[in-house]
Design an enzyme around this catalytic site. Sequence first.
Site, mmCIF file in Angstrom:
data_model
loop_
_atom_site.group_PDB
_atom_site.id
_atom_site.type_symbol
_atom_site.label_atom_id
_atom_site.label_comp_id
_atom_site.label_asym_id
_atom_site.label_seq_id
_atom_site.Cartn_x
_atom_site.Cartn_y
_atom_site.Cartn_z
ATOM 1 N N GLU A 49 0.818 -1.192 -0.060
ATOM 2 C CA GLU A 49 0.002 0.103 -0.024
ATOM 3 C C GLU A 49 0.926 1.333 -0.196
ATOM 4 O O GLU A 49 2.076 0.995 0.751
ATOM 5 C CB GLU A 49 -0.949 -0.109 1.196
ATOM 6 C CG GLU A 49 -1.645 1.246 1.693
ATOM 7 C CD GLU A 49 -2.127 1.297 3.094
ATOM 8 O OE1 GLU A 49 -1.699 0.584 4.048
ATOM 9 O OE2 GLU A 49 -3.394 1.816 3.448
ATOM 10 N N ASN A 101 -6.934 6.019 -1.725
ATOM 11 C CA ASN A 101 -6.062 5.095 -1.430
ATOM 12 C C ASN A 101 -6.061 3.823 -2.410
ATOM 13 O O ASN A 101 -7.203 3.123 -2.062
ATOM 14 C CB ASN A 101 -6.012 4.746 0.092
ATOM 15 C CG ASN A 101 -4.882 3.949 0.398
ATOM 16 O OD1 ASN A 101 -4.200 3.263 -0.397
ATOM 17 N ND2 ASN A 101 -4.480 3.767 1.801
ATOM 18 N N LYS A 154 -9.328 1.925 -1.688
ATOM 19 C CA LYS A 154 -9.562 1.293 -0.331
ATOM 20 C C LYS A 154 -10.913 1.912 0.051
ATOM 21 O O LYS A 154 -11.321 3.128 -0.006
ATOM 22 C CB LYS A 154 -8.539 1.990 0.335
ATOM 23 C CG LYS A 154 -8.481 1.440 1.780
ATOM 24 C CD LYS A 154 -7.371 1.804 2.581
ATOM 25 C CE LYS A 154 -7.167 1.328 4.045
ATOM 26 N NZ LYS A 154 -5.837 1.872 4.754
ATOM 27 N N GLU A 197 -6.243 8.917 7.791
ATOM 28 C CA GLU A 197 -6.831 8.348 6.275
ATOM 29 C C GLU A 197 -8.097 8.839 5.969
ATOM 30 O O GLU A 197 -8.559 9.141 4.922
ATOM 31 C CB GLU A 197 -6.642 6.776 6.381
ATOM 32 C CG GLU A 197 -5.257 6.354 6.426
ATOM 33 C CD GLU A 197 -5.182 4.938 5.998
ATOM 34 O OE1 GLU A 197 -4.883 4.093 6.556
ATOM 35 O OE2 GLU A 197 -5.771 4.688 4.855
ATOM 36 N N CYS A 232 -4.911 -3.013 3.092
ATOM 37 C CA CYS A 232 -4.648 -2.681 4.663
ATOM 38 C C CYS A 232 -5.852 -3.057 5.641
ATOM 39 O O CYS A 232 -6.263 -4.051 5.769
ATOM 40 C CB CYS A 232 -3.953 -1.253 4.761
ATOM 41 S SG CYS A 232 -3.051 -1.310 6.162
ATOM 42 N N ASN A 290 0.293 -0.758 5.532
ATOM 43 C CA ASN A 290 1.137 0.130 6.078
ATOM 44 C C ASN A 290 0.559 0.037 7.625
ATOM 45 O O ASN A 290 -0.248 0.665 7.747
ATOM 46 C CB ASN A 290 1.444 1.272 5.834
ATOM 47 C CG ASN A 290 2.151 1.599 4.523
ATOM 48 O OD1 ASN A 290 2.485 2.838 4.128
ATOM 49 N ND2 ASN A 290 1.921 0.689 3.302
HETATM 50 N N1 ING Z 1 -3.394 0.679 8.838
HETATM 51 C C1 ING Z 1 -3.797 -0.013 9.984
HETATM 52 C C2 ING Z 1 -4.472 -1.315 9.433
HETATM 53 O O1 ING Z 1 -5.494 -1.265 9.541
HETATM 54 C C3 ING Z 1 -4.773 -0.044 11.976
HETATM 55 C C4 ING Z 1 -4.625 0.995 10.789
HETATM 56 C C5 ING Z 1 -3.521 -0.222 12.733
HETATM 57 C C6 ING Z 1 -6.026 -0.233 12.643
HETATM 58 C C7 ING Z 1 -3.774 -1.220 13.941
HETATM 59 C C8 ING Z 1 -6.037 -1.278 13.642
HETATM 60 C C9 ING Z 1 -5.018 -1.712 14.279
HETATM 61 O O2 ING Z 1 -3.580 -2.256 9.571
HETATM 62 C C10 ING Z 1 -3.859 1.158 7.583
HETATM 63 N N2 ING Z 1 -3.257 1.729 6.661
HETATM 64 O O3 ING Z 1 -5.152 0.693 7.440
#
Ligand code: ING
Length: 309
Positions: free
Chosen positions: A47, A110, A127, A146, A172, A197
């Site tokens: 991503e 995205n 996304k 985001e 993601c 990411n």
């Molecule tokens: N990043 C994270 C993901 O869903 C996140 C946001 C991190 C959500 C940790 C929940 C816990 O992997 C992206 N870019 O969506």
Amino acid sequence: MTRTIKIAAAQLGPVGSAQSRTDAVNRMIDLMEDAAAQGCKLIVFPELALTTFFPRWFMESEAEIEQYFEEEMPGPDTQPLFECAKRLGVSFHLGYAELVRDGNSTHKFNTAILVNELGEIIGKYRKIHLPGHAEHEPERPFQHLEKRYFQPGDLGFPTFTAFGGKVGMLICNDRRWPEAFRVLGLQGAELIMLGYNTPAYYAPVPENSRLVDFHNHLSMQAGAYQNGAWVVAAAKAGTEDGCDLIGGSCIITPTGEILAEAQTLDDELVIADCDLDACAKIKGHIFNFSAHRRPENYALITAPMSRLG
Ligand code: ING
């Protein structure tokens, strides 16, 4: 004639804000050449692979925000990657920030694309599940904006015909939502490409940070198994501008097993032979949707949240 394809999940180490798109593209070209030399026909990049994960910062200037987006794909910075794929005769998946100008309005997504061995874009996904928040939350050690910088995808969860089968893409946070995998599964997806990411620190519930790697694989292994599909997942990993991103890039079988996994937080190829015919052992049996699903009982899943009371 088996439908086996050698695939590389091409994990990227950090892309710091001081690094140019050309730096990132050159690293991806090195990975693509190495993967092709090992017989891979598809390379899956992460991503937002061209820039640092910029939603970690609060920005107000439209000009500053737009510097992270691509108005053309391929554009001058990415054309070398398309040319390399064509020269090597390989396909690739690329995640990037897409800017679409429509009259005097702009749309920002995205986005992920699938490019074939002729350098043609044969699939695009934007996304849908945007995590994080839309307003500055200064108490966080880093932002996750985001919802501020992207609008939800407007292409649904499409599938595409490639490699002699049906393929789809998620991005993601989508991987955490079983509905996303299931919509692809209901269309017959046999291979799901996915970039991510993911920060190692989960600011809203810090005590759950210890589970970030577990939840990464749990989500994708479940999605693979419950839809009888291969999942090829590539992280942008390592420390970007002081923010640690997890690795864990992997290739997961339709039975939900991790067949190959990254060992570092750097640029790294994770390669496996993926036999699309293996999907039938799940899709034709335990998750034979037409034989076993009971959608007349599932209405709440697509009902508006207000109906949940
Ligand atoms: N990043 C994270 C993901 O869903 C996140 C946001 C991190 C959500 C940790 C929940 C816990 O992997 C992206 N870019 O969506």
